[in-house]
Design an enzyme around this catalytic site. Structure first.
Site, PDB file in Angstrom:
ATOM      1  CB  ALA A  77      -1.149  -0.171   1.235  1.00 26.58           C
ATOM      2  CE  LYS A  78      -1.284   5.135  -4.858  1.00 24.29           C
ATOM      3  NZ  LYS A  78      -2.381   5.951  -5.675  1.00 24.29           N
ATOM      4  NE  ARG A  79      -3.345   2.283   4.912  1.00 23.28           N
ATOM      5  CZ  ARG A  79      -4.246   1.753   4.058  1.00 23.28           C
ATOM      6  NH1 ARG A  79      -4.285   2.361   2.876  1.00 23.28           N
ATOM      7  NH2 ARG A  79      -4.973   0.540   4.488  1.00 23.28           N
TER       8      ARG A  79
ATOM      9  N   GLY B 224       4.444   2.529   2.581  1.00 22.53           N
ATOM     10  CA  GLY B 224       5.818   2.794   2.048  1.00 22.53           C
ATOM     11  C   GLY B 224       6.068   1.678   0.899  1.00 22.53           C
TER      12      GLY B 224
END
Length: 281
Positions: free
Chosen positions: A242-244, A246
């Site tokens: 996920a982007k959040r 990292g």
């Protein structure tokens, strides 16, 4: 003709999970002589960035993917407004003035899901509602009323087979946000129909959202595509990318000289770089 799409949000950089969805959707279309579309879901004006759009397209080219059409949700706002007006005219949506803090304090969240809105504003008296209309508000679907009108619904997933739609467990979902003219649910349902998408390829994390999309398709008289929810790619810690969290970006892999076309070929065969694995669909 088979029509697939890849629809990223330009709020950050793509990672391997995005690449898997894009490669599978592209391969399905090309194998059948169909069309592959790229749709930039940029209705979140506070988080979308032009530089992310440029990076997304560069990533897709690096993977060796081409597309037959490129569109932007920010250029289709009137279509979402028309769909919302349709639902509003039938009494299927209502304005909600609650803050996130108020919802979190009063809503329930079973099984670790996001809080289910308790319907606070659904029962406001007309005079009270009119008095609040000048304040920022979103528009929510009156789920119980919508489900009653639509009746029993099903949809087909390539892995799960025939699925009975149960959108009600998600409560009165938001269809137009305070800070955006449409929610993901409404925009994606309207766009997939308008673009003639026949097959939707996306991660298993969006499986539950399909229940809501099937309901909106019924309410708005939209065609029902076939769904292909693939397993999520997991990192070395066993958590989904996920982007959040990292997750390593495709742009970084490009910068290190990784062969994108070879990576795409591996993804088509479910071969992942060392340290990554596929979860369950």
């Amino acid at each position: 003709m088979i029509v697939t799409r890849f629809a990223p949000s330009p709020t950050g950089r793509l990672h391997l999970g995005h690449a898997l969805s894009a490669v599978r959707a592209h391969g399905m279309a090309r194998a059948a002589g169909g069309r592959f579309l790229v749709r930039i879901e940029d209705i979140d004006g506070t988080r979308s960035r032009p530089e992310h759009v440029e990076t997304i397209l560069a990533d897709l080219r690096w993977l060796g993917l081409d597309w037959d059409d490129l569109s932007f949700q920010s250029q289709r706002l009137e279509h979402y407004a028309a769909a919302l007006d349709d639902l509003r005219g039938r009494g299927l949506v209502y304005p909600c003035f609650c803050t996130r803090a108020e919802i979190a304090a009063s809503a329930s969240a079973p099984h670790g899901m996001a809080p289910v809105y308790p319907g606070t504003c659904r029962t406001l008296a007309p005079a009270e509602r009119a008095g609040w209309m000048a304040t920022p508000h979103c528009w929510r679907l009156d789920m119980a009323r919508a489900v009653a009108i639509a009746g029993p619904l099903t949809w087909h997933d390539a892995t799960a087979g025939r699925v009975t739609a149960v959108p009600g467990v998600q409560g009165d979902v938001v269809l137009a946000r305070k800070d955006a003219p449409s929610s993901y649910h409404l925009a994606v349902s309207v766009d997939d129909a308008a673009q003639g998408v026949t097959d939707i390829v996306r991660g298993a994390d969006l499986f539950d959202a399909t229940h809501v999309h099937r309901l909106l398709q019924a309410l708005l008289n939209l065609p029902v595509p076939r769904y292909h929810h693939h397993p999520l790619i997991l990192g070395a810690d066993g958590q989904r990318l996920a982007k959040r969290h990292g997750a390593p970006a495709l742009a970084d892999m490009r910068g290190r000289g990784v062969d994108g076309v070879a990576l795409a070929a591996d993804l088509r065969r479910d071969i992942l770089p060392t340290g990554f694995s596929l979860g369950k669909a």
